[in-house]
Write an enzyme that holds these catalytic residues in place. Structure first.
Site, PDB file in Angstrom:
ATOM      1  N   CYS A 127      -6.802  -3.115  -9.433  1.00  0.00           N
ATOM      2  CA  CYS A 127      -7.463  -3.605 -10.638  1.00  0.00           C
ATOM      3  C   CYS A 127      -6.444  -3.799 -11.759  1.00  0.00           C
ATOM      4  O   CYS A 127      -5.553  -2.982 -11.961  1.00  0.00           O
ATOM      5  CB  CYS A 127      -8.557  -2.675 -11.151  1.00  0.00           C
ATOM      6  SG  CYS A 127      -9.863  -2.400  -9.981  1.00  0.00           S
ATOM      7  N   ARG A 165      -2.754  -7.169  -8.583  1.00  0.00           N
ATOM      8  CA  ARG A 165      -3.343  -5.828  -8.528  1.00  0.00           C
ATOM      9  C   ARG A 165      -4.732  -5.824  -7.873  1.00  0.00           C
ATOM     10  O   ARG A 165      -5.331  -4.776  -7.685  1.00  0.00           O
ATOM     11  CB  ARG A 165      -3.469  -5.249  -9.947  1.00  0.00           C
ATOM     12  CG  ARG A 165      -2.157  -5.160 -10.679  1.00  0.00           C
ATOM     13  CD  ARG A 165      -2.364  -4.645 -12.080  1.00  0.00           C
ATOM     14  NE  ARG A 165      -2.805  -3.264 -12.064  1.00  0.00           N
ATOM     15  CZ  ARG A 165      -1.999  -2.229 -12.040  1.00  0.00           C
ATOM     16  NH1 ARG A 165      -0.704  -2.407 -12.040  1.00  0.00           N
ATOM     17  NH2 ARG A 165      -2.473  -0.999 -12.034  1.00  0.00           N
ATOM     18  N   TRP A 173     -10.006  -4.841  -7.628  1.00  0.00           N
ATOM     19  CA  TRP A 173      -9.814  -4.491  -6.212  1.00  0.00           C
ATOM     20  C   TRP A 173     -10.875  -3.436  -5.935  1.00  0.00           C
ATOM     21  O   TRP A 173     -10.819  -2.329  -6.454  1.00  0.00           O
ATOM     22  CB  TRP A 173      -8.405  -3.934  -5.989  1.00  0.00           C
ATOM     23  CG  TRP A 173      -8.088  -3.682  -4.549  1.00  0.00           C
ATOM     24  CD1 TRP A 173      -7.621  -4.592  -3.640  1.00  0.00           C
ATOM     25  CD2 TRP A 173      -8.209  -2.447  -3.833  1.00  0.00           C
ATOM     26  NE1 TRP A 173      -7.449  -3.997  -2.422  1.00  0.00           N
ATOM     27  CE2 TRP A 173      -7.803  -2.681  -2.506  1.00  0.00           C
ATOM     28  CE3 TRP A 173      -8.623  -1.156  -4.186  1.00  0.00           C
ATOM     29  CZ2 TRP A 173      -7.786  -1.693  -1.533  1.00  0.00           C
ATOM     30  CZ3 TRP A 173      -8.616  -0.168  -3.213  1.00  0.00           C
ATOM     31  CH2 TRP A 173      -8.197  -0.443  -1.906  1.00  0.00           C
ATOM     32  N   ASN A 200      -9.680   0.604 -14.568  1.00  0.00           N
ATOM     33  CA  ASN A 200      -8.855   0.637 -13.352  1.00  0.00           C
ATOM     34  C   ASN A 200      -8.727   2.105 -12.953  1.00  0.00           C
ATOM     35  O   ASN A 200      -8.253   2.909 -13.750  1.00  0.00           O
ATOM     36  CB  ASN A 200      -7.477   0.023 -13.682  1.00  0.00           C
ATOM     37  CG  ASN A 200      -6.399   0.387 -12.664  1.00  0.00           C
ATOM     38  OD1 ASN A 200      -5.233   0.492 -13.012  1.00  0.00           O
ATOM     39  ND2 ASN A 200      -6.762   0.553 -11.428  1.00  0.00           N
ATOM     40  N   GLY A 201      -9.185   2.456 -11.752  1.00  0.00           N
ATOM     41  CA  GLY A 201      -9.083   3.846 -11.299  1.00  0.00           C
ATOM     42  C   GLY A 201     -10.364   4.263 -10.606  1.00  0.00           C
ATOM     43  O   GLY A 201     -11.146   3.425 -10.171  1.00  0.00           O
ATOM     44  N   GLU A 215       9.418  -2.290   9.407  1.00  0.00           N
ATOM     45  CA  GLU A 215       9.206  -3.133   8.230  1.00  0.00           C
ATOM     46  C   GLU A 215       8.864  -4.574   8.656  1.00  0.00           C
ATOM     47  O   GLU A 215       7.974  -5.204   8.070  1.00  0.00           O
ATOM     48  CB  GLU A 215      10.457  -3.072   7.342  1.00  0.00           C
ATOM     49  CG  GLU A 215      10.468  -3.964   6.123  1.00  0.00           C
ATOM     50  CD  GLU A 215       9.331  -3.726   5.139  1.00  0.00           C
ATOM     51  OE1 GLU A 215       8.568  -2.755   5.292  1.00  0.00           O
ATOM     52  OE2 GLU A 215       9.182  -4.538   4.218  1.00  0.00           O
ATOM     53  N   LYS A 233       5.406  -6.525   7.686  1.00  0.00           N
ATOM     54  CA  LYS A 233       5.394  -7.824   6.988  1.00  0.00           C
ATOM     55  C   LYS A 233       4.500  -8.815   7.731  1.00  0.00           C
ATOM     56  O   LYS A 233       3.724  -9.530   7.124  1.00  0.00           O
ATOM     57  CB  LYS A 233       6.798  -8.428   6.882  1.00  0.00           C
ATOM     58  CG  LYS A 233       7.755  -7.799   5.924  1.00  0.00           C
ATOM     59  CD  LYS A 233       7.440  -7.990   4.463  1.00  0.00           C
ATOM     60  CE  LYS A 233       6.525  -6.918   3.948  1.00  0.00           C
ATOM     61  NZ  LYS A 233       7.068  -5.726   3.399  1.00  0.00           N
ATOM     62  N   GLU A 248       0.653  -7.794   7.438  1.00  0.00           N
ATOM     63  CA  GLU A 248      -0.037  -7.878   6.147  1.00  0.00           C
ATOM     64  C   GLU A 248      -0.231  -9.292   5.644  1.00  0.00           C
ATOM     65  O   GLU A 248      -1.201  -9.560   4.948  1.00  0.00           O
ATOM     66  CB  GLU A 248       0.631  -6.989   5.093  1.00  0.00           C
ATOM     67  CG  GLU A 248       2.030  -7.383   4.728  1.00  0.00           C
ATOM     68  CD  GLU A 248       2.671  -6.427   3.744  1.00  0.00           C
ATOM     69  OE1 GLU A 248       1.959  -5.772   2.975  1.00  0.00           O
ATOM     70  OE2 GLU A 248       3.907  -6.345   3.741  1.00  0.00           O
ATOM     71  N   HIS A 302       8.128   4.123  27.145  1.00  0.00           N
ATOM     72  CA  HIS A 302       7.180   5.242  27.168  1.00  0.00           C
ATOM     73  C   HIS A 302       5.760   4.796  26.823  1.00  0.00           C
ATOM     74  O   HIS A 302       4.936   5.619  26.422  1.00  0.00           O
ATOM     75  CB  HIS A 302       7.649   6.343  26.209  1.00  0.00           C
ATOM     76  CG  HIS A 302       8.983   6.906  26.590  1.00  0.00           C
ATOM     77  ND1 HIS A 302       9.153   7.747  27.659  1.00  0.00           N
ATOM     78  CD2 HIS A 302      10.211   6.693  26.071  1.00  0.00           C
ATOM     79  CE1 HIS A 302      10.442   8.052  27.774  1.00  0.00           C
ATOM     80  NE2 HIS A 302      11.097   7.419  26.820  1.00  0.00           N
ATOM     81  N   LYS A 340      -1.183  -5.034  -4.874  1.00  0.00           N
ATOM     82  CA  LYS A 340       0.236  -4.693  -4.988  1.00  0.00           C
ATOM     83  C   LYS A 340       0.453  -3.252  -5.394  1.00  0.00           C
ATOM     84  O   LYS A 340       1.378  -2.601  -4.958  1.00  0.00           O
ATOM     85  CB  LYS A 340       0.858  -5.633  -6.023  1.00  0.00           C
ATOM     86  CG  LYS A 340       2.335  -5.481  -6.207  1.00  0.00           C
ATOM     87  CD  LYS A 340       3.082  -6.262  -5.173  1.00  0.00           C
ATOM     88  CE  LYS A 340       4.579  -6.061  -5.264  1.00  0.00           C
ATOM     89  NZ  LYS A 340       5.183  -6.204  -3.927  1.00  0.00           N
TER      90      LYS A 340
HETATM   91  C1  F6R Z   1       4.119  -3.709   1.841  1.00  0.00           C
HETATM   92  C2  F6R Z   1       3.850  -3.114   0.549  1.00  0.00           C
HETATM   93  C3  F6R Z   1       3.225  -1.773   0.502  1.00  0.00           C
HETATM   94  C4  F6R Z   1       3.938  -0.911  -0.550  1.00  0.00           C
HETATM   95  C5  F6R Z   1       3.216   0.435  -0.713  1.00  0.00           C
HETATM   96  C6  F6R Z   1       3.948   1.336  -1.684  1.00  0.00           C
HETATM   97  O1  F6R Z   1       4.692  -4.963   1.726  1.00  0.00           O
HETATM   98  O2  F6R Z   1       4.124  -3.693  -0.460  1.00  0.00           O
HETATM   99  O3  F6R Z   1       3.240  -1.150   1.742  1.00  0.00           O
HETATM  100  O4  F6R Z   1       5.257  -0.722  -0.144  1.00  0.00           O
HETATM  101  O5  F6R Z   1       1.920   0.211  -1.169  1.00  0.00           O
HETATM  102  O6  F6R Z   1       4.019   0.765  -2.940  1.00  0.00           O
HETATM  103  P1  F6R Z   1       5.064   1.233  -4.011  1.00  0.00           P
HETATM  104  O7  F6R Z   1       6.422   0.951  -3.471  1.00  0.00           O
HETATM  105  O8  F6R Z   1       4.752   0.418  -5.225  1.00  0.00           O
HETATM  106  O9  F6R Z   1       4.857   2.703  -4.225  1.00  0.00           O
END
Ligand code: F6R
Length: 613
Positions: A2, A27, A73, A99-100, A486, A490, A493, A509, A608
């Site tokens: 949010c 957000r 969100w 937000n929260g 990673e 990517k 997501e 395994h 994000k």
């Molecule tokens: C993946 C991604 C998330 C963040 C995670 C932690 O691309 O962006 O997995 O890495 O939500 O977020 P931060 O780094 O902001 O604590």
């Protein structure tokens, strides 16, 4: 999770709120809404993106020089028009954005229902606006005091802004565990979840501290109090260093692609002024004061989530290899709830792009309770993690707007690499001559990333060949095992293809059972130490008809002869390979997502900044 924005001043609020919400859309983008006052109170809210709200308000009355806005969100209540913010009190006097999460909302709701309040939405937020109304009406309080009193009864996390139609010259904002920035302009105030909606209007900001409430007025006066004690605080006014260009796509189709291409610069920025290869030193401003504590730490505990957790895993290899110090890497969300063993001889490194991740923040609080030193590695300047850690370093990657993290990952790995080198040197495991050599090589990394980026077209072609598969496997060893994780994250997501990352040798395994002609396997083969082993893993995949996409060092003809596709990256010290090998994986996931018609910057269900548990 949010985004909130509010304006009070002389300009038309609506366009400022809309632009601010568009900046905050990373957000959350389940619904958007605004409330404006222009003699009458107008509340417009719509399921979907800010653009849907904009279309909905076309031709409607959006005048007014005071207003609040929200992009959601969803947590409590499905994403629809009714659950969208702002929420209104039953007497229609107050509107609120939040937000929260209000954790005791059910208890508060039951009590308010007994007093005759009825609720329209399923949100926790609506309870809060009714609670404020109840106190305001019952006690005849001004809006600031009613909000403060209500918040003393609330358990949970919040950043809120409240507007009162009977006092259209005042906005009230407060925060606990969710961020809120107050922008102080000439004859105007802006309030927002981060500085991005504020930057065009003023560079003077106050980052509200936890449990603080701000009252801003049209006459330019404002005051900040702490919520529980009701004492006036002396705020620290900061000058923003952010530039508007950093918030725009700069000719790229998506922020993610822009951010991938920014990495040569962001890594150079991260290193700038912090090391000298000729003299063989590294100086991280935030670290100097705590050198002894770090050098003598009995253990490093790394806490983070998602991509930042992957950067932490790379760091585990680096710290153990270079500084011979035991490291444990923890998901912050598990760490905080499992009674971990922490002592005052431990150093806890918290890694976060946003600096607002709720689980990481809670893990930090726990570590502090046990007396550990907490070191924050953060991108977002002025964020909660940056402020709550004992010490820390910024990665200086600039705003990361694409929801999928790219440049923050390489920034975090760069910073952690410098930390590991510095610690290894100070603990006597790296002689000066080796330090100089390693630093010279590290200095070359931005230039080498520049070279890796030239595989963009090749990645686009490979993507067109594999985009329709439903699964993918990513394999790596040693420093590149976290990179495999990673790469898989990517792809998942942003393209919604199921993908798994594994240490290459672990494949036999279990995951090997999945391999057939429909399974692309992306293998990172840049390691020198386990090269032959990785070659065997590739052969195991080929024997089962899997398609191999190999990331190799320049000039590797051996793997070329067995893989279906080969992406070459420049040679570097094995320690630094994650910084290069991750780039083609970012590009592959980007192109696959674009070809599948996905919204790369705003993937479904994600946000994000994860400011809720
Ligand atoms: C993946 C991604 C998330 C963040 C995670 C932690 O691309 O962006 O997995 O890495 O939500 O977020 P931060 O780094 O902001 O604590």
């Amino acid at each position: 999770m949010c985004g909130i924005v509010a304006y009070l001043g002389k300009k038309e609020a609506f366009p400022i709120l809309i632009k601010g919400l568009q900046r905050l859309e990373y957000r959350g983008y389940d619904s958007a809404g605004v409330a404006l006052f222009n003699g009458d109170l107008h509340v417009y809210k719509k399921k979907g993106k800010v653009q849907d709200l904009l279309d909905f308000t076309d031709e409607k009355n959006t005048d007014g020089t005071i207003g609040i806005g929200h992009t959601r969100w969803a947590t409590h209540g499905k994403p629809d028009d009714l659950n969208a913010h702002p929420h209104t009190s039953s007497n229609g006097r107050l509107v609120l954005v939040h937000n929260g999460i209000i954790e005791n909302y059910a208890t508060l709701k039951a009590a308010l229902e007994k007093l005759g309040h009825t609720f329209k939405s399923q949100t926790d937020t609506e309870v809060l606006v009714h609670l404020i109304e109840e106190l305001q009406e019952r006690e005849g309080l001004p809006i600031g005091e009613a909000v403060r009193l209500a918040l003393t009864k609330v358990i949970g996390a919040y950043a809120i802004v409240v507007m009162d139609r009977k006092d259209p010259n005042t906005l009230v904002a407060a925060r606990k565990q969710s961020p809120l920035v107050v922008g102080i302009g000439r004859d105007e105030f802006l309030l927002a979840s981060d500085a991005t909606p504020i930057i065009e209007h003023t560079k003077q900001v106050i980052y509200l501290n936890d449990s603080e409430i701000a009252v801003v007025r049209r006459n330019g006066s404002y005051e900040i109090r702490n919520i529980m004690e009701n004492q006036i605080q002396d705020p620290f006014i900061q000058q923003l260093e952010l530039e508007i260009e950093a918030l725009e796509k700069g000719g790229f189709d998506y922020f993610m692609l822009k951010e991938i291409h920014e990495q040569p610069k962001t890594i150079a920025d991260c290193m700038r002024g912090r090391m000298n290869a000729d003299e063989g030193w590294i100086r991280l401003g935030g670290l100097e004061e705590y050198t002894n504590r770090l050098v003598n730490a009995q253990r490093l505990l790394i806490v983070a989530c998602g991509t930042s957790w992957h950067a932490g895993l790379v760091a585990e290899y680096l710290f153990e290899e270079l500084a011979r110090i035991p490291v444990e890497v923890e998901y912050a969300s598990e760490f905080r709830y499992r009674n971990p063993v922490i002592t005052d001889k431990d150093v806890v490194i918290a890694i976060s792009q946003s600096g607002e991740t709720a689980d990481t923040l809670a893990a930090i609080e726990l570590a502090k309770e046990y007396g550990a030193l907490v070191y924050g590695i953060v991108n977002s300047v002025g964020s909660s993690i940056a402020r709550t850690s004992h010490a820390g370093s910024y990665i200086h990657a600039g705003p990361e707007i694409g929801v999928a993290s790219t440049k923050a990952f390489t920034g975090q790995v760069t910073l952690l690499t410098m930390m590991a080198l510095s610690l290894g040197f100070k603990r006597g495991y790296i002689p000066k001559s080796r330090m100089q050599l390693l630093l010279r090589e590290l200095e070359q990394v931005p230039q080498k990333i520049e070279q890796v980026l030239k595989v963009n077209e090749q990645c686009r072609y490979i993507s067109s060949e594999i985009k329709d598969f439903h699964n993918a496997l990513y394999l790596g060893r040693g420093f590149n095992f976290p990179v495999a994780l990673e790469g898989a994250l990517k792809l998942k997501e942003i393209s919604y293809i199921h993908a798994e990352g594994y240490p290459a040798a672990e494949m036999k395994h279990g995951p090997i059972a999945l391999i057939d002609e429909n399974m692309p396997v992306i293998v990172i083969c840049t390691n020198k130490s386990a090269y032959e082993k990785i070659v065997s893993n590739i052969q195991e995949v080929k024997a089962r008809k899997g398609q191999v996409i190999a990331i190799v060092n320049e000039g590797d003809t051996h793997i070329r002869s067995m893989a279906d596709y080969v992406i070459e990256i420049p040679d570097t010290d094995e320690l630094f390979t994650p910084l290069l090998s991750v780039i083609p994986l970012q590009l592959l996931s980007y192109h696959i997502a674009v070809m599948r018609g996905c919204n790369v910057d705003q993937p479904r269900n994600l946000a994000k900044s994860v400011t809720v548990e």
